[in-house]
Structures are given as C-alpha cells and as structure tokens.
Design an enzyme around this catalytic site. Structure first.
Site, mmCIF file in Angstrom:
data_model
loop_
_atom_site.group_PDB
_atom_site.id
_atom_site.type_symbol
_atom_site.label_atom_id
_atom_site.label_comp_id
_atom_site.label_asym_id
_atom_site.label_seq_id
_atom_site.Cartn_x
_atom_site.Cartn_y
_atom_site.Cartn_z
ATOM 1 N N LYS A 156 28.193 31.408 27.689
ATOM 2 C CA LYS A 156 28.194 32.004 26.342
ATOM 3 C C LYS A 156 27.889 33.498 26.429
ATOM 4 O O LYS A 156 28.551 34.320 25.791
ATOM 5 C CB LYS A 156 27.160 31.288 25.456
ATOM 6 C CG LYS A 156 27.591 29.876 25.049
ATOM 7 C CD LYS A 156 26.452 29.076 24.442
ATOM 8 C CE LYS A 156 26.872 27.618 24.250
ATOM 9 N NZ LYS A 156 25.802 26.745 23.742
ATOM 10 N N GLN A 209 19.390 26.290 22.832
ATOM 11 C CA GLN A 209 20.192 25.348 23.622
ATOM 12 C C GLN A 209 19.519 23.977 23.682
ATOM 13 O O GLN A 209 18.328 23.857 23.956
ATOM 14 C CB GLN A 209 20.406 25.925 25.030
ATOM 15 C CG GLN A 209 21.373 25.135 25.891
ATOM 16 C CD GLN A 209 22.816 25.135 25.385
ATOM 17 O OE1 GLN A 209 23.238 26.053 24.683
ATOM 18 N NE2 GLN A 209 23.566 24.110 25.709
ATOM 19 N N ASP A 243 25.450 27.763 15.423
ATOM 20 C CA ASP A 243 25.722 26.419 15.961
ATOM 21 C C ASP A 243 26.070 25.432 14.839
ATOM 22 O O ASP A 243 26.600 24.354 15.097
ATOM 23 C CB ASP A 243 24.458 25.881 16.662
ATOM 24 C CG ASP A 243 24.536 25.975 18.176
ATOM 25 O OD1 ASP A 243 25.654 25.992 18.719
ATOM 26 O OD2 ASP A 243 23.468 26.016 18.803
#
Ligand code: GUN
Length: 296
Positions: free
Chosen positions: A53, A97, A120
C-alpha cells in the site's frame, strides 16, 4: 466455452493512472493526498499488504506514513495514534491493518477512526450507510469487484449473484452493494456460508458466482453454470515443492476446470487482489478532494 480472463492488474493500473492525473491537479492546489497505515505486530501477510500500500502511494505521488508498533501495544496507545491521525489535516485516509493482536478489541479501535477518513470503509457508520446506499467510503475489496465488473461491462442488474462467504470485509458488504437499486448493482443476491445446506445447488444457479470463503480451490467446475461469471477473492498458499519458495498461490476457485464453464473468470493472482489497493488509493484521493473543497 473458454472464459475470458478478467485482468485485474490491468484495470488497477488504469485506475492508478487516472488517480495520478487527479493527484497532479490536487498538488497544483497545494494538496498532497496522505494515507496513514497502522501496523501492529509482525504478521508477514500484513507486512506485505502494508508495504504494498505504501509503495503504491509513492508510485502515484501520494504521501504515506506507516506506524509500526510492537504486538505488545496496549489499547490506549493505539487509541492515541488513531486520534492523533484524525486531527492531522495532511492525512486523508487512515487504516489500521487487520488482524490486530488478540488482546486488542479491533472494533473498539475501528469506531475511533473518523468515518470521513475511514478509507477502508470498516467504520460502523460507513457499514450502516452502505446498507442505506450512501456510505462516505465503501470497503475496498467488494468495491473493487463492483468496479472490475463495471469495467468489463458485466452488469449485475437482474442477475442471480451467489456470494460464498459472509466476512465483514468481503461477503457482507458486497451483498449490501449489489442489492442496491443503483447502476452497477440491482442484483438478486444469495450469501452462502459454512452452515448453508444445499450450497452446490445454489452455486449452479448463479449468473455471477463470487468465491470469498478462504478455502483453496473449493469451487469446482461442476458447481459453475455454463456461461456464468466467476469472481475469485481467495488467496491461499498451498505447498508446492517444485517451486523454490515451496508454495504457490491459489484462489477459492479451481481455475482450470471452472474456466471451461465460465464466460468470464478472475485469475489468482492478478484478478481481484490488485483492485483492493487501487480502491484504497481511490478512496484516499476522494478524501483529499473533499479536503480541497472543505467538505470533509
Ligand atoms: N486485512 C486484510 N485486508 C485488509 C484491508 O483491506 N484493510 C485492513 N485494514 N486490514 C486488512
């Protein structure tokens, strides 16, 4: 019928090229889109994802910052990082994460992310608003699947979609997206899971079959209707001693046999996977555009 292969790598490259142009315009206005990633512990898969990312951000001219913390971090320390990022004007997107270490309540952390920076799409506000058809951000993997179909002119409207897997990250949000009375959706959706009785029969009904249950090559050729679209979300490592690394990556779909039945099929790797990062970048750029227009 031999299926057309859906090239997720190519589509994600196209999206990134489109984003690069938007980022150049934002930079001309003094705004550099910024993504912050919080990585706790040393889960190798998470490390790989977060590094990918960050690299992807850099490649298209975005700013990224990774907060690496030891697995022994406590809830309060994690809260402090997230709340600090919420306040920072140069950070447009925040992701923590997953998975987090067992002693951390993941949901309790997710709810603290500003929903306007929740690129997200995991915050309960965005999940709830997704059901109502108007989230600030949509979860990246399902959003990537919808976008992939759109770019291949696969219209789910009026079709029977079967999703295998009810995860919070893929199955549930994807079902919510595809039932919306909207362009690129408007499908009849069935979600199957570990307690579904007649799963094979349901799969054979699908015009669009989406496998996201995390079981290597679970979907066999005889579960696919002739001409169906098959989307494979799985990424599984299986032992292969003929390879130097000792394993190969396979999806949740037995690709070789299913491609003989399908009209379109996604490969693993190179199908859905690259789309997740592309949509994360896209969400972050949208957030930066909102910063520019002071609508965030
Ligand atoms: N873990 C696996 N996939 C994801 C993702 O898309 N976002 C976050 N935050 N964690 C993940």
């Amino acid at each position: 019928m031999a299926a057309k292969i859906i090239d997720g790598k190519k589509v994600s490259d196209d999206i990134k090229a489109e984003l690069k142009i938007k980022i150049e315009s934002l930079r001309a206005e003094g705004i550099i889109p910024g993504l912050a990633a919080v990585l706790v512990g040393n889960n190798p898969a998470s490390e790989t994802y977060v590094n990918s990312k960050a690299r992807a951000c850099e490649k298209i001219g975005m700013y990224s910052e990774v907060f690496r913390r030891d697995a022994s971090i406590n809830h309060e320390e994690l809260v402090e990082i997230v709340l600090g990022l919420n306040k920072r004007n140069d950070i447009d997107g925040i992701l923590v994460q997953s998975p987090l270490p067992k002693h951390i309540d993941e949901l309790a952390v997710t709810v603290l992310i500003d929903p306007k920076k929740d690129v997200d799409g995991f915050h309960p506000y965005n999940v709830g608003m997704l059901l109502l058809g108007q989230p600030i951000f949509q979860s990246c993997t399902p959003y990537g699947i919808v976008e992939l179909m759109k770019r291949y002119n696969i219209d789910p409207s009026g079709k029977e979609v079967v999703i295998l897997g009810r995860s919070n990250i893929v199955g549930k949000p994807l079902a919510a997206m595809l039932i919306q009375k909207q362009k690129g959706a408007n499908a009849t959706v069935t979600v199957c899971h570990s307690n579904t009785g007649n799963l094979r029969e349901i799969c054979r009904r699908a015009d669009i079959l989406i496998a996201a249950m995390g079981q290597a090559e679970f979907v066999k050729g005889d579960m696919v209707k002739e001409g169906a679209v098959v989307i494979d979300v799985g990424i599984n490592r299986v032992v292969d001693s003929t390879l130097e690394k000792g394993y190969k990556l396979v999806g949740d779909v037995a690709f070789e046999e299913c491609k003989l039945k399908a009209s379109y099929i996604t490969p693993v790797p190179g199908g859905v996977g690259p789309m997740t990062i592309a949509m994360l970048l896209s969400n972050t750029v949208i957030s930066a555009e909102r910063r520019l227009h002071k609508s965030r």
